[in-house]
Design a protein around this motif. Structure first.
Motif, PDB file in Angstrom:
ATOM      1  N   VAL A 133      47.893-104.898 -37.766  1.00 52.43           N
ATOM      2  CA  VAL A 133      46.493-104.612 -38.080  1.00 52.43           C
ATOM      3  C   VAL A 133      46.027-103.518 -37.135  1.00 52.43           C
ATOM      4  CG1 VAL A 133      44.143-105.544 -38.098  1.00 52.43           C
ATOM      5  CG2 VAL A 133      46.058-106.995 -38.828  1.00 52.43           C
ATOM      6  N   ARG A 134      45.558-102.418 -37.701  1.00 52.81           N
ATOM      7  CA  ARG A 134      45.010-101.343 -36.860  1.00 52.81           C
ATOM      8  C   ARG A 134      43.502-101.482 -36.784  1.00 52.81           C
ATOM      9  NH1 ARG A 134      45.558 -96.314 -39.049  1.00 52.81           N
ATOM     10  NH2 ARG A 134      46.134 -97.080 -41.131  1.00 52.81           N
ATOM     11  N   TRP A 135      42.910-101.009 -35.677  1.00 46.88           N
ATOM     12  CA  TRP A 135      41.449-101.007 -35.554  1.00 46.88           C
ATOM     13  C   TRP A 135      40.975 -99.641 -35.073  1.00 46.88           C
ATOM     14  CZ3 TRP A 135      40.160 -99.895 -30.579  1.00 46.88           C
ATOM     15  CH2 TRP A 135      41.048-100.290 -29.566  1.00 46.88           C
ATOM     16  N   GLU A 136      39.758 -99.320 -35.422  1.00 46.21           N
ATOM     17  CA  GLU A 136      39.151 -98.046 -35.039  1.00 46.21           C
ATOM     18  C   GLU A 136      37.724 -98.286 -34.570  1.00 46.21           C
ATOM     19  OE1 GLU A 136      41.140 -94.963 -38.286  1.00 46.21           O
ATOM     20  OE2 GLU A 136      39.071 -95.638 -38.574  1.00 46.21           O
ATOM     21  N   VAL A 137      37.306 -97.545 -33.539  1.00 43.50           N
ATOM     22  CA  VAL A 137      35.918 -97.574 -33.073  1.00 43.50           C
ATOM     23  C   VAL A 137      35.383 -96.151 -33.123  1.00 43.50           C
ATOM     24  CG1 VAL A 137      34.380 -98.089 -31.150  1.00 43.50           C
ATOM     25  CG2 VAL A 137      36.389 -99.536 -31.563  1.00 43.50           C
ATOM     26  N   ALA A 138      34.215 -95.988 -33.755  1.00 42.53           N
ATOM     27  CA  ALA A 138      33.645 -94.649 -33.932  1.00 42.53           C
ATOM     28  C   ALA A 138      32.217 -94.602 -33.392  1.00 42.53           C
ATOM     29  CB  ALA A 138      33.650 -94.265 -35.411  1.00 42.53           C
ATOM     30  N   PHE A 161      32.493 -92.826 -39.473  1.00 41.08           N
ATOM     31  CA  PHE A 161      33.785 -92.743 -38.770  1.00 41.08           C
ATOM     32  C   PHE A 161      34.293 -91.308 -38.683  1.00 41.08           C
ATOM     33  CE2 PHE A 161      34.985 -97.122 -37.849  1.00 41.08           C
ATOM     34  CZ  PHE A 161      34.057 -97.815 -38.623  1.00 41.08           C
ATOM     35  N   SER A 162      33.370 -90.332 -38.573  1.00 37.60           N
ATOM     36  CA  SER A 162      33.814 -88.948 -38.401  1.00 37.60           C
ATOM     37  C   SER A 162      34.179 -88.684 -36.947  1.00 37.60           C
ATOM     38  CB  SER A 162      32.738 -87.972 -38.889  1.00 37.60           C
ATOM     39  OG  SER A 162      31.575 -88.125 -38.112  1.00 37.60           O
ATOM     40  N   LYS A 163      33.651 -89.517 -36.019  1.00 33.04           N
ATOM     41  CA  LYS A 163      34.029 -89.347 -34.608  1.00 33.04           C
ATOM     42  C   LYS A 163      34.609 -90.649 -34.062  1.00 33.04           C
ATOM     43  CE  LYS A 163      32.712 -87.122 -30.394  1.00 33.04           C
ATOM     44  NZ  LYS A 163      31.712 -87.176 -29.347  1.00 33.04           N
ATOM     45  N   VAL A 164      35.903 -90.869 -34.372  1.00 35.28           N
ATOM     46  CA  VAL A 164      36.590 -92.066 -33.877  1.00 35.28           C
ATOM     47  C   VAL A 164      36.931 -91.841 -32.404  1.00 35.28           C
ATOM     48  CG1 VAL A 164      38.671 -93.473 -34.081  1.00 35.28           C
ATOM     49  CG2 VAL A 164      37.479 -92.713 -36.140  1.00 35.28           C
ATOM     50  N   VAL A 165      36.521 -92.809 -31.529  1.00 33.45           N
ATOM     51  CA  VAL A 165      36.753 -92.625 -30.093  1.00 33.45           C
ATOM     52  C   VAL A 165      37.844 -93.550 -29.542  1.00 33.45           C
ATOM     53  CG1 VAL A 165      34.485 -91.671 -29.545  1.00 33.45           C
ATOM     54  CG2 VAL A 165      34.791 -94.161 -29.585  1.00 33.45           C
ATOM     55  N   TYR A 187      32.917-100.113 -36.055  1.00 37.27           N
ATOM     56  CA  TYR A 187      34.341-100.467 -35.983  1.00 37.27           C
ATOM     57  C   TYR A 187      34.815-100.975 -37.341  1.00 37.27           C
ATOM     58  CZ  TYR A 187      32.595-105.285 -35.707  1.00 37.27           C
ATOM     59  OH  TYR A 187      31.959-106.467 -35.976  1.00 37.27           O
ATOM     60  N   ARG A 188      36.131-100.890 -37.544  1.00 34.11           N
ATOM     61  CA  ARG A 188      36.738-101.459 -38.760  1.00 34.11           C
ATOM     62  C   ARG A 188      38.211-101.730 -38.493  1.00 34.11           C
ATOM     63  NH1 ARG A 188      36.327 -95.945 -42.435  1.00 34.11           N
ATOM     64  NH2 ARG A 188      37.833 -94.708 -41.237  1.00 34.11           N
ATOM     65  N   PHE A 189      38.796-102.550 -39.367  1.00 36.67           N
ATOM     66  CA  PHE A 189      40.212-102.915 -39.285  1.00 36.67           C
ATOM     67  C   PHE A 189      40.910-102.374 -40.528  1.00 36.67           C
ATOM     68  CE2 PHE A 189      37.803-106.082 -36.957  1.00 36.67           C
ATOM     69  CZ  PHE A 189      38.518-106.211 -35.767  1.00 36.67           C
ATOM     70  N   ILE A 190      42.204-102.041 -40.366  1.00 38.92           N
ATOM     71  CA  ILE A 190      42.950-101.436 -41.471  1.00 38.92           C
ATOM     72  C   ILE A 190      44.351-102.046 -41.552  1.00 38.92           C
ATOM     73  CG2 ILE A 190      43.849 -99.244 -42.419  1.00 38.92           C
ATOM     74  CD1 ILE A 190      41.664 -97.939 -40.424  1.00 38.92           C
ATOM     75  N   VAL A 191      44.750-102.441 -42.761  1.00 35.44           N
ATOM     76  CA  VAL A 191      46.152-102.809 -43.042  1.00 35.44           C
ATOM     77  C   VAL A 191      46.595-101.984 -44.249  1.00 35.44           C
ATOM     78  CG1 VAL A 191      46.109-105.156 -42.094  1.00 35.44           C
ATOM     79  CG2 VAL A 191      45.379-104.768 -44.461  1.00 35.44           C
ATOM     80  N   ALA A 192      47.892-102.114 -44.594  1.00 26.06           N
ATOM     81  CA  ALA A 192      48.404-101.317 -45.720  1.00 26.06           C
ATOM     82  C   ALA A 192      47.591-101.557 -46.989  1.00 26.06           C
ATOM     83  CB  ALA A 192      49.874-101.665 -45.958  1.00 26.06           C
ATOM     84  N   ALA A 193      47.122-102.821 -47.176  1.00 25.69           N
ATOM     85  CA  ALA A 193      46.400-103.163 -48.405  1.00 25.69           C
ATOM     86  C   ALA A 193      44.966-102.626 -48.427  1.00 25.69           C
ATOM     87  CB  ALA A 193      46.387-104.677 -48.580  1.00 25.69           C
ATOM     88  N   GLY A 194      44.489-102.103 -47.287  1.00 28.44           N
ATOM     89  CA  GLY A 194      43.133-101.556 -47.304  1.00 28.44           C
ATOM     90  C   GLY A 194      42.405-101.806 -46.001  1.00 28.44           C
TER      91      GLY A 194
END
Ligand SMILES: [Fe+2]
Length: 503
Positions: A74-79, A84-88, A118-125
């Motif tokens: 599971v990947r995560w991103e914080v922007a 989410f144009s500026k992911v930090v 923030y959001r989480f990402i897996v292959a399914a979406g």
């Protein structure tokens, strides 16, 4: 087979078929009720069916939480922005079936006192995106902090309308002070029945969180603000004390039951590690908000002594006054004493059960709710005497559990008001409620009780260097959807003067 026997066989067969029909119908009804709830979310195909959350803000980061539908990365991103144009910050963790595919990502390196997405990402979406906020920097001269708090969201007692209204408020942090789930079996005449027997195993408790997190208002509230959570009794079992069950579990199996319940709590909450360790799960901690506030999250279940005098509401008895009685335990008490002297303007003690005294038997007799601090007056004296002796800066106690709103002066045995307590009502527990509680109304009239109300809702607090303002927000009904929200009463505390004044 004679005629009579054939008729009898026929009627037995008819009865049998009738029973099968009823069993099939009951199963269908059960599945229908599950279809609206937890089960359908598990089968929904969504990669994160139980939603997302963030919690325990520090100046440089928060913990991000979710549970994936399946094992894997599971990947995560914080922007810095909603698009989410500026992911930090980015990271990845493995969703492990041993902990229910839960993710607790402790993000560091963020800037203080600002909103992030923030959001989480897996292959399914990807998950939906959530919003969170870091705490002000240590020593920052913070001018304002807004805290909301809630407790006691019994799914079967009604709709989480209060949570929808809270999601539209403007706050920096939401405290959940316990009874996030209820462990009990299906009650009578309920609005959204718990379709299961009493939870006692890890699988049962996990299922309970899935039912509760099937509620869209709860998921939306988590996605909107960071939370700081502590459990009370119903995350495990009614009125338990340490490793002692109150009534519905044999004492020898209760330690394993509590361990399973804490495990499921950990899997479903935005808590920082380490999580459960053996039979214990350390949960008391302080969140610091610049020089304005320290929020001490207390645990009054895990380390307490057993309720005296038979528990529940009972006549006073000598056991209650024993000096070794405690709600915090020695370790947590001395930890708290150290934290209270740090010197923040407001010291917030966020905890589960009522600290003020409530004599429910007016007149010469005394009767107390023994599950609350009234069951351990020596423990209450230790805390209030320490606050008085060390002149602790502006202590304010925020409390859940009681399904009632209350405002109390907290007085030492000598009668000096040394702190203020605001008790917040339930989200739904005890259903619609009333102006005055049937259970606790007999205590009204004591001079330290400033206000009482027994409707459902949440509490908003605004902290500034010189004033603390509390608004009790109430929903007139929860047994039907769509209630409006009103401000039932507001109170102010002036810094330097304990005790709330109605505005
Ligand atoms: Fe409760």
């Amino acid at each position: 087979m004679g005629f009579r026997n054939a008729a009898k066989a026929e009627s037995i067969h008819a009865l049998f078929m009738q029973r099968r029909y009823h069993i099939a119908m009951n199963r269908r009804l059960l599945l229908q009720s599950l279809a609206g709830a937890g089960l359908s979310r598990a089968a929904s195909g969504e990669p994160f069916p139980w939603g997302i959350a963030s919690g325990d803000p520090w100046p440089d980061g928060v913990v991000l939480w979710t549970r994936a539908a399946a094992a894997g990365e599971v990947r995560w991103e914080v922007a810095e922005d909603e698009a989410f144009s500026k992911v930090v910050k980015r990271g990845a963790m493995r969703a492990d079936p041993a902990i229910g595919h839960a993710i607790h990502a402790e993000v560091r390196g963020l800037r203080p006192a600002r909103w992030y997405w923030y959001r989480f990402i897996v292959a399914a979406g990807a998950s939906e995106s959530g919003r969170t906020k870091t705490a002000p920097a240590a020593g920052d001269r913070t001018q304002r902090l807004r805290i909301a708090y809630i407790s006691c969201q019994k799914y079967e007692d009604g709709y989480f309308t209060a949570l929808s209204h809270l999601a539209a408020e403007d706050v920096d942090l939401v405290l959940h002070l316990g009874d996030y789930i209820y462990e009990g079996a299906c009650g009578k005449n309920k609005i959204r029945p718990h379709p299961y027997p009493t939870a006692t195993t890890l699988a049962d408790y996990r299922q309970r969180y899935e039912l509760y997190k099937s509620d869209a208002a709860l998921r939306k509230l988590h996605a909107r603000f960071p939370f700081a959570v502590v459990p009370d009794d119903h995350e495990v079992a009614d009125d338990y004390a340490g490793l002692i069950p109150d009534w519905d579990s044999p004492a020898d199996v209760f330690p394993q039951r509590r361990r399973d319940a804490y495990q499921a709590y950990w899997e479903n909450m935005p808590l920082r590690g380490p999580g459960p360790r053996g039979l214990e799960m350390p949960m008391f901690r302080t969140l610091e908000f610049g020089d304005l506030a320290d929020v001490h999250m207390l645990d009054t279940r895990q380390y307490r002594t057993d309720q005296p005098c038979g528990g529940k509401k009972a006549k006073n008895c000598p056991e209650r006054e024993r000096p070794e009685r405690t709600m915090l335990g020695t370790g947590q008490q001395s930890w708290l004493e150290g934290k209270l002297t740090r010197g923040a303007r407001w010291n917030v003690l966020a905890q589960q059960v009522i600290l003020a005294t409530l004599d429910l038997d007016p007149g010469p007799d005394e009767s107390y709710p023994m599950d609350k601090w009234d069951g351990s007056p020596a423990g209450r004296d230790r805390l209030l005497n320490y606050i008085q002796a060390r002149r602790i800066s502006n202590p304010v106690v925020l409390t859940g559990d009681n399904h009632n709103n209350w405002v109390f002066d907290l007085r030492t045995r000598g009668g000096e008001t040394v702190a203020t307590e605001f008790v917040g009502t339930s989200v739904t527990s005890n259903m619609d409620g009333a102006e005055v509680s049937e259970e606790y109304g007999s205590a009204l009239g004591a001079p330290h009780i400033k206000w009482h109300n027994s409707q459902r809702g949440y509490v908003l607090c605004e902290l500034k260097p010189k004033t603390w303002t509390t608004h009790f927000r109430v929903v007139p009904y929860v047994t039907r959807p769509g209630s409006p929200v009103i401000t039932k009463a507001s109170f102010v505390i002036e810094a330097g003067r304990a005790g709330a004044v109605r505005t």
